[in-house]
Design a protein around this motif. Structure first.
Motif, PDB file in Angstrom:
ATOM      1  N   GLU A  93     -60.584 -16.420-198.592  1.00 37.27           N
ATOM      2  CA  GLU A  93     -60.446 -14.974-198.425  1.00 37.27           C
ATOM      3  C   GLU A  93     -60.176 -14.613-196.963  1.00 37.27           C
ATOM      4  O   GLU A  93     -59.366 -13.742-196.663  1.00 37.27           O
ATOM      5  N   SER A  94     -60.869 -15.311-196.064  1.00 37.20           N
ATOM      6  CA  SER A  94     -60.676 -15.065-194.634  1.00 37.20           C
ATOM      7  C   SER A  94     -59.243 -15.367-194.212  1.00 37.20           C
ATOM      8  O   SER A  94     -58.640 -14.627-193.431  1.00 37.20           O
ATOM      9  N   ALA A  95     -58.688 -16.463-194.734  1.00 40.89           N
ATOM     10  CA  ALA A  95     -57.330 -16.859-194.354  1.00 40.89           C
ATOM     11  C   ALA A  95     -56.308 -15.795-194.728  1.00 40.89           C
ATOM     12  O   ALA A  95     -55.254 -15.675-194.081  1.00 40.89           O
ATOM     13  N   LEU A  96     -56.616 -15.010-195.762  1.00 37.26           N
ATOM     14  CA  LEU A  96     -55.684 -13.985-196.233  1.00 37.26           C
ATOM     15  C   LEU A  96     -55.886 -12.639-195.552  1.00 37.26           C
ATOM     16  O   LEU A  96     -55.087 -11.716-195.761  1.00 37.26           O
ATOM     17  N   ALA A  97     -56.947 -12.509-194.750  1.00 42.14           N
ATOM     18  CA  ALA A  97     -57.243 -11.224-194.106  1.00 42.14           C
ATOM     19  C   ALA A  97     -56.142 -10.851-193.119  1.00 42.14           C
ATOM     20  O   ALA A  97     -55.737 -11.664-192.284  1.00 42.14           O
ATOM     21  N   GLU A  98     -55.663  -9.622-193.219  1.00 44.42           N
ATOM     22  CA  GLU A  98     -54.612  -9.154-192.317  1.00 44.42           C
ATOM     23  C   GLU A  98     -55.190  -8.947-190.914  1.00 44.42           C
ATOM     24  O   GLU A  98     -56.155  -8.208-190.737  1.00 44.42           O
ATOM     25  N   GLN A  99     -54.572  -9.593-189.943  1.00 43.25           N
ATOM     26  CA  GLN A  99     -55.082  -9.547-188.576  1.00 43.25           C
ATOM     27  C   GLN A  99     -54.480  -8.385-187.791  1.00 43.25           C
ATOM     28  O   GLN A  99     -53.278  -8.126-187.878  1.00 43.25           O
ATOM     29  N   VAL A 100     -55.327  -7.727-187.013  1.00 44.96           N
ATOM     30  CA  VAL A 100     -54.876  -6.622-186.163  1.00 44.96           C
ATOM     31  C   VAL A 100     -55.023  -7.070-184.707  1.00 44.96           C
ATOM     32  O   VAL A 100     -56.145  -7.216-184.208  1.00 44.96           O
ATOM     33  N   PRO A 101     -53.914  -7.342-184.014  1.00 43.89           N
ATOM     34  CA  PRO A 101     -54.002  -7.859-182.643  1.00 43.89           C
ATOM     35  C   PRO A 101     -54.686  -6.880-181.698  1.00 43.89           C
ATOM     36  O   PRO A 101     -54.519  -5.661-181.810  1.00 43.89           O
TER      37      PRO A 101
END
Length: 230
Positions: A93-101
């Motif tokens: 689930e973490s790997a799919l989390a959308e990252q916000v720089p």
């Protein structure tokens, strides 16, 4: 002594913590609760997450703990999961989390590399999701080294990941700066004999970081200016 390398924490440092992990927290707790919002809120309290507000307490295990430690906290309150299965779910689930720089990372990292700095990442997240997050933003290749809590070097606040980076790039720890948003990050940097740079894109306020930091900056975008002023 001139800083010749930087090793970054990931969550709250390269990526804005609240913007990235609030939505993730709600989604993963709902999954584990099979859509029961009341149960999701109860699980949130266990890991220091306000389900209604989508925000973390300063001492949340999610902020500085490992995925294994998050699973340790959750599993007594879940039925039908063993520890390794839960860790796997959290990692996926973490790997799919959308990252916000925290800042535009491509130009920022490119500028650092052009000055000759070696770069690394040390996170208490798993190595697999960490690498996936960097790749998803197109920045994996800027880093000489990436270590998660499960990479074999230990995890923060221990110095193992940082010393492994120093060994990998063949630079004395005294010429490396650790950049992070939590006490665990800065404690690891101190233990490794590195310069420590605190940033305010995580949950910890400046007064928590200052006793362990050589400098506290608003975000990583201020690092180049700070290094040039030394």
């Amino acid at each position: 002594m001139r800083v010749e390398a930087l090793i970054f924490d990931k969550d709250g440092t390269l990526f804005d913590f609240a913007a990235t992990w609030g939505a993730f927290g709600r989604a993963v707790l709902l999954r584990l609760s099979e859509g029961d919002t009341s149960q999701a809120a109860k699980l949130g309290k266990v890991v220091g997450f306000d389900f209604a507000q989508g925000c973390y307490q300063g001492d949340s295990v999610v902020i500085a703990g490992t995925v294994s430690e998050v699973a340790d906290a959750l599993i007594p309150h879940l039925k039908g999961y063993d520890h390794s299965e839960l860790v796997g779910i959290l990692n996926r689930e973490s790997a799919l989390a959308e990252q916000v720089p925290a800042v535009p990372l491509g130009p920022f990292l490119s500028n650092l590399r052009q000055t000759g700095l070696k770069l690394g990442v040390a996170t208490n997240d798993g190595e697999m999701p960490a690498v996936q997050h960097l790749r998803s933003m197109g920045i994996r290749d800027y880093f000489d080294f990436v270590a998660g809590y499960d990479s074999g070097h230990g995890f923060k606040p221990g110095p193992g990941q940082l010393l492994a980076f120093a060994n990998h790039v063949k630079i004395n720890p005294s010429q490396i700066a650790m950049v992070g948003d939590s006490r665990h990050d800065l404690e690891a940097g101190r233990a490794a004999g590195m310069t420590t740079i605190g940033v305010l894109t995580g949950v910890a306020p400046a007064e928590v970081l200052e006793p362990l930091a050589d400098v506290v900056l608003p975000d990583i975008g201020y690092i180049a200016g700070w290094l040039s002023s030394k």
